[in-house]
Scaffold this motif. Structure first.
Motif, PDB file in Angstrom:
ATOM      1  N   HIS A 108       0.808  -1.213   0.000  1.00 15.76           N
ATOM      2  CA  HIS A 108       0.000   0.000   0.000  1.00 15.76           C
ATOM      3  C   HIS A 108       0.851   1.279   0.000  1.00 15.76           C
ATOM      4  O   HIS A 108       0.326   2.369  -0.099  1.00 15.76           O
ATOM      5  CB  HIS A 108      -1.008  -0.014   1.153  1.00 15.76           C
ATOM      6  N   GLY A 109       2.196   1.086   0.093  1.00 11.02           N
ATOM      7  CA  GLY A 109       3.073   2.235  -0.142  1.00 11.02           C
ATOM      8  C   GLY A 109       3.840   2.752   1.058  1.00 11.02           C
ATOM      9  O   GLY A 109       4.356   3.879   1.035  1.00 11.02           O
ATOM     10  N   LYS A 110       3.966   1.931   2.091  1.00  8.19           N
ATOM     11  CA  LYS A 110       4.657   2.351   3.304  1.00  8.19           C
ATOM     12  C   LYS A 110       6.111   2.751   3.033  1.00  8.19           C
ATOM     13  O   LYS A 110       6.549   3.819   3.447  1.00  8.19           O
ATOM     14  CB  LYS A 110       4.607   1.177   4.288  1.00  8.19           C
ATOM     15  N   SER A 111       6.841   1.897   2.330  1.00  3.43           N
ATOM     16  CA  SER A 111       8.260   2.200   2.083  1.00  3.43           C
ATOM     17  C   SER A 111       8.410   3.432   1.197  1.00  3.43           C
ATOM     18  O   SER A 111       9.312   4.242   1.393  1.00  3.43           O
ATOM     19  CB  SER A 111       8.964   1.007   1.437  1.00  3.43           C
ATOM     20  N   THR A 112       7.516   3.578   0.232  1.00  2.00           N
ATOM     21  CA  THR A 112       7.585   4.733  -0.660  1.00  2.00           C
ATOM     22  C   THR A 112       7.296   6.013   0.113  1.00  2.00           C
ATOM     23  O   THR A 112       7.952   7.037  -0.076  1.00  2.00           O
ATOM     24  CB  THR A 112       6.582   4.575  -1.827  1.00  2.00           C
ATOM     25  N   LEU A 113       6.328   5.953   1.030  1.00  4.61           N
ATOM     26  CA  LEU A 113       6.025   7.120   1.853  1.00  4.61           C
ATOM     27  C   LEU A 113       7.235   7.469   2.727  1.00  4.61           C
ATOM     28  O   LEU A 113       7.593   8.650   2.862  1.00  4.61           O
ATOM     29  CB  LEU A 113       4.789   6.868   2.728  1.00  4.61           C
ATOM     30  N   ALA A 114       7.874   6.445   3.289  1.00  2.52           N
ATOM     31  CA  ALA A 114       9.074   6.687   4.100  1.00  2.52           C
ATOM     32  C   ALA A 114      10.137   7.388   3.255  1.00  2.52           C
ATOM     33  O   ALA A 114      10.780   8.335   3.712  1.00  2.52           O
ATOM     34  CB  ALA A 114       9.603   5.383   4.671  1.00  2.52           C
ATOM     35  N   ARG A 147       9.682   9.419   0.721  1.00  2.00           N
ATOM     36  CA  ARG A 147       9.312  10.827   0.531  1.00  2.00           C
ATOM     37  C   ARG A 147       9.587  11.624   1.791  1.00  2.00           C
ATOM     38  O   ARG A 147      10.044  12.758   1.752  1.00  2.00           O
ATOM     39  CB  ARG A 147       7.829  10.964   0.180  1.00  2.00           C
ATOM     40  N   ILE A 148       9.305  11.035   2.955  1.00  4.14           N
ATOM     41  CA  ILE A 148       9.521  11.745   4.217  1.00  4.14           C
ATOM     42  C   ILE A 148      11.013  12.005   4.430  1.00  4.14           C
ATOM     43  O   ILE A 148      11.416  13.080   4.863  1.00  4.14           O
ATOM     44  CB  ILE A 148       8.890  10.961   5.392  1.00  4.14           C
ATOM     45  N   LEU A 149      11.846  11.024   4.072  1.00  2.00           N
ATOM     46  CA  LEU A 149      13.299  11.211   4.183  1.00  2.00           C
ATOM     47  C   LEU A 149      13.752  12.390   3.323  1.00  2.00           C
ATOM     48  O   LEU A 149      14.590  13.190   3.729  1.00  2.00           O
ATOM     49  CB  LEU A 149      14.050   9.952   3.722  1.00  2.00           C
ATOM     50  N   THR A 184      12.316  15.940   4.675  1.00  2.00           N
ATOM     51  CA  THR A 184      12.963  16.468   5.875  1.00  2.00           C
ATOM     52  C   THR A 184      14.443  16.706   5.627  1.00  2.00           C
ATOM     53  O   THR A 184      15.168  17.140   6.521  1.00  2.00           O
ATOM     54  CB  THR A 184      12.804  15.489   7.054  1.00  2.00           C
ATOM     55  N   GLY A 185      14.895  16.398   4.404  1.00  2.00           N
ATOM     56  CA  GLY A 185      16.256  16.741   4.015  1.00  2.00           C
ATOM     57  C   GLY A 185      17.342  15.822   4.545  1.00  2.00           C
ATOM     58  O   GLY A 185      18.522  16.113   4.393  1.00  2.00           O
ATOM     59  N   VAL A 186      16.981  14.690   5.193  1.00  2.00           N
ATOM     60  CA  VAL A 186      18.036  13.826   5.718  1.00  2.00           C
ATOM     61  C   VAL A 186      18.710  12.997   4.626  1.00  2.00           C
ATOM     62  O   VAL A 186      19.834  12.556   4.791  1.00  2.00           O
ATOM     63  CB  VAL A 186      17.573  12.915   6.875  1.00  2.00           C
ATOM     64  N   LEU A 195       3.006  15.540   7.674  1.00  2.00           N
ATOM     65  CA  LEU A 195       3.990  15.751   8.737  1.00  2.00           C
ATOM     66  C   LEU A 195       3.479  16.766   9.769  1.00  2.00           C
ATOM     67  O   LEU A 195       3.678  16.595  10.976  1.00  2.00           O
ATOM     68  CB  LEU A 195       5.332  16.191   8.149  1.00  2.00           C
ATOM     69  N   ASN A 196       2.806  17.791   9.292  1.00  2.00           N
ATOM     70  CA  ASN A 196       2.223  18.763  10.235  1.00  2.00           C
ATOM     71  C   ASN A 196       1.136  18.134  11.092  1.00  2.00           C
ATOM     72  O   ASN A 196       1.003  18.444  12.276  1.00  2.00           O
ATOM     73  CB  ASN A 196       1.668  19.977   9.480  1.00  2.00           C
ATOM     74  N   GLU A 197       0.379  17.248  10.490  1.00  2.00           N
ATOM     75  CA  GLU A 197      -0.669  16.542  11.219  1.00  2.00           C
ATOM     76  C   GLU A 197      -0.047  15.653  12.305  1.00  2.00           C
ATOM     77  O   GLU A 197      -0.568  15.532  13.410  1.00  2.00           O
ATOM     78  CB  GLU A 197      -1.481  15.688  10.230  1.00  2.00           C
ATOM     79  N   ILE A 198       1.076  15.035  11.972  1.00  2.00           N
ATOM     80  CA  ILE A 198       1.785  14.179  12.943  1.00  2.00           C
ATOM     81  C   ILE A 198       2.201  15.011  14.164  1.00  2.00           C
ATOM     82  O   ILE A 198       1.996  14.609  15.307  1.00  2.00           O
ATOM     83  CB  ILE A 198       3.026  13.512  12.280  1.00  2.00           C
ATOM     84  N   VAL A 199       2.761  16.190  13.895  1.00  2.00           N
ATOM     85  CA  VAL A 199       3.181  17.073  14.993  1.00  2.00           C
ATOM     86  C   VAL A 199       1.969  17.500  15.822  1.00  2.00           C
ATOM     87  O   VAL A 199       2.007  17.516  17.051  1.00  2.00           O
ATOM     88  CB  VAL A 199       3.926  18.306  14.434  1.00  2.00           C
TER      89      VAL A 199
END
Ligand code: GDP
Ligand code: MG
Length: 597
Positions: A17-23, A25-27, A30-32, A175-179
């Protein structure tokens, strides 16, 4: 870091369902990870994970994130494995978080593992952020599935976020929702240190890397730590965080997530679910329930070439350094020679282990048909745990118990009939059925584990055109009418083919195996009966007819060198033969008969 600025979360989703792909994008967001270093499924480090596109070991990564309120937060993303075999690792990863992103494919809707993971997240009191992924797909139906998701979680459809992990749409909002929605960690900074192990990985260069989430107190370098389940103490060599490359830090405080490198030699000394504390000032109470991984499915693994036996033993020992759930012990088989009886969490675990042995250690292997663990109680009260059908006890048996599971099947409503038929054929008992929406049904069954370890997934997929999904969890055991069927060649039992089957299916098994073997075993100098038997009672029989011709009859007496050549050739062919009593069986025959067709 101030715990108020920390958010620990995971992404839970059905496979694909796209968990790794979402990870990924998040990486990036956030610029890491810089764009030019980005590769797909960045966190899936094992070759086999990349190849199959699945996550086996969870990983944690620390991400700095500047939210809309201009404060910089520390987001710890814990990626979890998605398959039922590894559900214990999922549950430990969840326990390390305060919140979960529940990711659902907007073209597929909710699947069995979505639900299983959601229930686990609710049990762990996690804040849940529902998200539909893949909204860029033309087949996406975000409105329909938002309503379905909202119905299950009990929120408003407008609370369901819509993203595309592929294009990045909506990921910043997420990400804002997570915060905003996920609570920050709470713990006692002055209490003795307690940290939960949610992953443990063996690395050739660094040794065992233990991933932890600190609950109370602080862990620092240059102190000894203690594993609370075993009380064993170890030297702390390094503390760090993954961002996503390993980076040393001086210590980890309340709510922080990172890794420890200690004197531990293999992952069995540093197990998922255990609590780490300070050896000098140990905590009084262990965190939550810790459980030893329990193998559910057993299979014999044999090297195709007998001289590879020591290589196989070394390889299994090496894999065990990194896999606390893998168990094995030496075993010998009349048919297959020297090998190992190996225990696995499930079929995927077996398949992955086998693939790694073949690929990373260059081994050719034969594996016997997988079986579950049986409890056999004799009339005199003695009890046996049987992990290998050939070790089934002789004598008067009082009862046999087999493991059962509680299975949940999710499917479009049109397939209810075929699914019921399949589950009934596999001795399932329907517990209940609910409509999750107009056209999606949840069906709950108890099923013997033995009935789903073979081709249940494949059958389910083919009967529902790939639309149904299954999740299951162990549910104890039940007494069943089980018998051991032996396969005999000229009166001699061939251990690798013995199986424990339900009485009603024993006849079919006997007929199938004797037919298969009659076709696979070449004719011998004499007639060879192939029989299936329960105890002394024969339930099926086939004959392999004798041949008359011998190799030399072609040579009309004269040519000696030609004769010698022929004999030599025959000898070579024999190398790959195994003797069962007086019967020569080509190894090929065993392999074909053991592989499910
Ligand atoms: P996982 O099993 O949950 O980790 O799923 P993956 O991240 O491996 O994704 C499964 C497949 O879906 C891959 O082929 C991805 O490229 C694809 N995928 C993931 N997210 C999206 C998306 O937002 N849009 C589209 N079109 N495909 C996606
Ligand atoms: Mg993945």
């Amino acid at each position: 870091t101030d715990p108020a600025l920390i958010r620990n979360f995971c992404i839970i989703a059905h496979i694909d369902h796209g968990k790794s792909t979402l990870a990924d994008r998040i990486l990036q967001l956030t610029g890491v990870v810089e764009d030019r270093q980005m590769r797909a499924q960045y966190l899936d480090r094992m070759d086999i994970e990349r190849e199959r596109g699945i996550t086996i070991k969870s990983q944690a990564v620390r991400l700095p994130y500047k939210a809309v309120d201009d404060a910089t937060y520390v987001l710890n993303l814990i990626d979890t494995p998605g398959h039922v075999d590894f559900s214990y690792e999922v549950s430990r990863s969840l326990a390390a978080c305060e919140g979960a992103v529940l990711l659902v494919d907007a073209a597929q809707g909710i699947e069995a593992q979505t639900l299983a993971n959601l229930y686990m997240a609710i049990e762990n009191d996690l804040a849940i952020i529902p998200v539909l992924n893949k909204i860029d797909l033309p087949a996406a139906q975000p409105e329909k599935y938002a309503a379905e998701l909202a119905g299950i979680i009990g929120c408003d459809p407008s609370d369901v976020l819509k993203v595309s992990a592929k294009t990045g749409i909506g990921v910043d909002d997420l990400l804002n929702e997570i915060v905003a929605k996920i609570p920050h960690p709470v713990g006692d900074p002055d209490a003795p240190a307690r940290a939960m192990i949610f992953d443990s990985v063996y690395d050739t260069y660094r040794g065992v890397v233990t991933y932890v989430r600190v609950v109370d107190g602080e862990l620092t370098t240059r102190e000894r730590i203690q594993m609370m389940s075993s009380k064993a103490t170890h030297e702390m060599l390094e503390i760090g965080v993954s961002s996503p490359e390993p980076t040393k830090v001086a210590g980890l405080g309340v709510g922080e997530v990172g890794y420890l490198i200690t004197g531990v030699k293999d992952v069995r000394q540093s197990r998922v679910g255990d609590t780490v504390t300070s050896a000098a000032k140990p905590a009084a109470e262990i965190l939550s329930g810790y459980r030893d991984p329990k193998p559910m499915v057993f299979s014999g693994l044999y090297p195709m070439d007998g001289t590879d036996y020591p290589v196989l033993r070394d390889a299994l020992e090496k894999l065990q350094l990194n896999d606390a759930a893998l168990v094995f012990e030496p075993e010998t088989s009349v048919a297959l020679g020297f090998g190992f009886r190996c225990g696995f969490l499930g079929l995927l675990h077996l398949e992955i282990t086998r693939a790694r042995l073949e690929r990373e250690f260059n081994l050719d292997l034969i594996s016997t048909a997988p079986n579950v663990v049986y409890q056999v109680v004799m009339e005199d009260g003695t009890e046996y745990t049987v992990t290998n059908p050939s070790e089934y006890p002789e004598g008067k048996i009082e009862e046999v118990r087999e493991p059962i599971v509680r299975g949940t099947v999710l499917s479009p409503a049109e397939f209810v009939g075929p699914i019921m038929e399949l589950c009934q054929g596999r001795r399932g008992t329907l517990l209940g059925m609910d409509y999750l929406s107009e056209d999606r049904v949840e069906m709950r069954y108890t099923l013997p584990l033995a009935e789903i370890v073979f081709d249940f997934f494949d059958q389910l997929k083919s009967r529902t055109r790939g639309y149904a999904s299954l999740d299951y969890e162990p549910q104890g055991e039940q007494v069943a009418d089980l018998v051991k069927v032996d396969i005999l060649l000229q009166g001699e039992a061939v251990d690798a083919f013995s199986a424990i089957v339900h009485k009603e299916k024993s006849y079919a098994y006997g007929v199938e195996m004797t037919k298969k073997l009659r076709e696979l075993i070449p004719r011998q100098q004499y007639e060879v009966p192939v029989q299936a038997a329960i105890g002394a009672r024969v339930i099926a029989r086939e004959n392999i007819r004798a041949i008359r011709k011998d190799v030399l009859s072609k040579c009309y007496g004269g040519d000696i060198s030609r004769k010698r050549k022929l004999l030599e050739k025959q000898k070579e062919g024999k190398k790959k033969m195994k003797m069962v009593g007086r019967v020569e069986v080509p190894q090929e025959a065993f392999i074909s008969a053991l592989s499910a067709d």
